[in-house]
Design an enzyme around this catalytic site. Structure first.
Site, mmCIF file in Angstrom:
data_model
loop_
_atom_site.group_PDB
_atom_site.id
_atom_site.type_symbol
_atom_site.label_atom_id
_atom_site.label_comp_id
_atom_site.label_asym_id
_atom_site.label_seq_id
_atom_site.Cartn_x
_atom_site.Cartn_y
_atom_site.Cartn_z
ATOM 1 N N GLU A 129 0.426 -1.264 0.226
ATOM 2 C CA GLU A 129 0.002 -0.319 0.538
ATOM 3 C C GLU A 129 0.587 1.673 0.134
ATOM 4 O OE1 GLU A 129 -3.679 1.396 2.601
ATOM 5 O OE2 GLU A 129 -1.937 1.181 3.448
ATOM 6 N N TRP B 211 -7.141 -1.930 -0.597
ATOM 7 C CA TRP B 211 -8.550 -0.823 -1.086
ATOM 8 C C TRP B 211 -9.809 -1.456 -1.092
ATOM 9 C CZ3 TRP B 211 -8.757 4.532 -0.176
ATOM 10 C CH2 TRP B 211 -8.202 4.868 0.464
ATOM 11 N N TYR C 119 -4.547 8.844 -1.369
ATOM 12 C CA TYR C 119 -3.301 9.403 -0.569
ATOM 13 C C TYR C 119 -1.732 10.065 -1.397
ATOM 14 C CZ TYR C 119 -5.747 7.584 3.667
ATOM 15 O OH TYR C 119 -6.611 7.315 4.976
ATOM 16 N N CYS D 149 -7.657 9.158 6.174
ATOM 17 C CA CYS D 149 -8.380 9.568 7.720
ATOM 18 C C CYS D 149 -6.670 9.402 8.292
ATOM 19 C CB CYS D 149 -7.850 7.571 7.870
ATOM 20 S SG CYS D 149 -9.728 7.352 7.987
ATOM 21 N N ARG E 58 -6.813 11.413 12.086
ATOM 22 C CA ARG E 58 -8.263 11.836 12.091
ATOM 23 C C ARG E 58 -8.636 11.505 12.460
ATOM 24 N NH1 ARG E 58 -12.533 11.164 9.107
ATOM 25 N NH2 ARG E 58 -11.719 10.413 6.909
ATOM 26 N N ASP F 224 -9.360 3.745 13.586
ATOM 27 C CA ASP F 224 -9.599 2.289 14.478
ATOM 28 C C ASP F 224 -8.262 1.854 14.418
ATOM 29 O OD1 ASP F 224 -10.082 -0.628 13.758
ATOM 30 O OD2 ASP F 224 -10.685 -0.702 11.787
#
Length: 265
Positions: free
Chosen positions: A57, A79, A96, A147, A167, A170
């Site tokens: 990733e 994804w 991103y 995130c 922000r 998880d």
């Protein structure tokens, strides 16, 4: 990884239960975790980290990938769920890496990551070593709003540190992945700028455990962590764009078994 486990315990015991966009969470607002990379690589050991998927990733981000099939070819299906939910034929939009490498300007595109790496070499003590993925004007063009929204480098005494702001956190599935990903990014940038990787700091905004993960977190907290593994990078790589999957290895990685849990998107 004891600071991560301590954060899990704090959220579990003192967090506030709330209903959100995608289900119930137990949340705590505003936390910070710190990892000294000179003491080892911060891969979670109380369960197995999907290291291959994580590095795939990150390489996809560095290459500004915006299609799910490109991430799949590198070796990660992380994804897939977001692509299915967005339902645009496998497109992921301006996520991103696209923001990192192809930020739109009135004159074309701006490569934030390349600029920061160049500035680290030329002006190491600058306070402007920042890359942001949070582009308010393009959130609707993303399969998932970011995130981990921005990160900043800091140089002192020939050592490179990195702080990232997350922000939405998880804590069970995402945060161990984020810790490892940005510790790896720090190590890669340190190598190409001829600096020593030092400290990764993770600042957490909405740090939450999904109600669907509470049992798994309790199981994880019963496990004793192992010593951290070691990250090995191919020393011949001197450009951030030249890293390949085989150039990044984790050695001496001891871990407990996988704890399965549903991915909530």
């Amino acid at each position: 990884m004891t600071s991560y486990l301590d954060a899990l315990h704090q959220i579990l015991t003192t967090g506030v239960d709330r209903e959100g966009r995608n289900g119930g969470t137990r949340a705590f607002f505003g936390m910070q975790l710190r990892y000294n990379l000179q003491e080892g690589f911060p891969a979670v050991t109380t369960k197995k980290l999907a290291f291959r998927s994580m590095k795939a990733e990150l390489l996809g981000f560095i290459r500004a990938y915006d299609k799910v099939e490109k991430f799949q070819k590198l070796g990660t299906r992380i994804w897939n769920a977001n692509a299915d939910t967005w339902n645009r034929g496998g497109q992921l939009g301006r996520i991103y890496g696209v923001q990192w490498r192809q930020w739109r300007t009135e004159n074309g595109e701006h490569d934030q990551l390349a600029e920061v790496i160049a500035r680290l070499k030329e002006e190491p003590h600058s306070r402007r070593h920042i890359v942001t993925a949070w582009n308010p004007g393009e959130l609707a063009e993303m399969a998932l709003p970011p995130c981990h929204i921005f990160f900043q480098f800091f140089v002192a005494e020939g050592k490179l540190s990195l702080q990232m702001y997350l922000r939405s956190c998880d804590m069970f599935l995402g945060v161990p992945f984020n810790i490892a990903s940005y510790a790896l990014l720090l190590s890669m940038v340190a190598q190409v700028t001829e600096l020593e990787p030092n400290e990764f700091i993770l600042t957490l905004g909405d740090a939450h455990i999904y109600h669907a993960h509470l049992v798994q977190v309790e199981t994880q907290l019963q496990r004793e962590p192992y010593p951290p593994p070691k990250l090995v990078l191919n020393p011949s790589v001197t450009c951030i764009d030249d890293f390949k999957m085989q150039d990044i290895r984790l050695v001496d990685y001891q871990h407990h078994d996988i704890i399965r849990a549903p991915l909530i998107v």
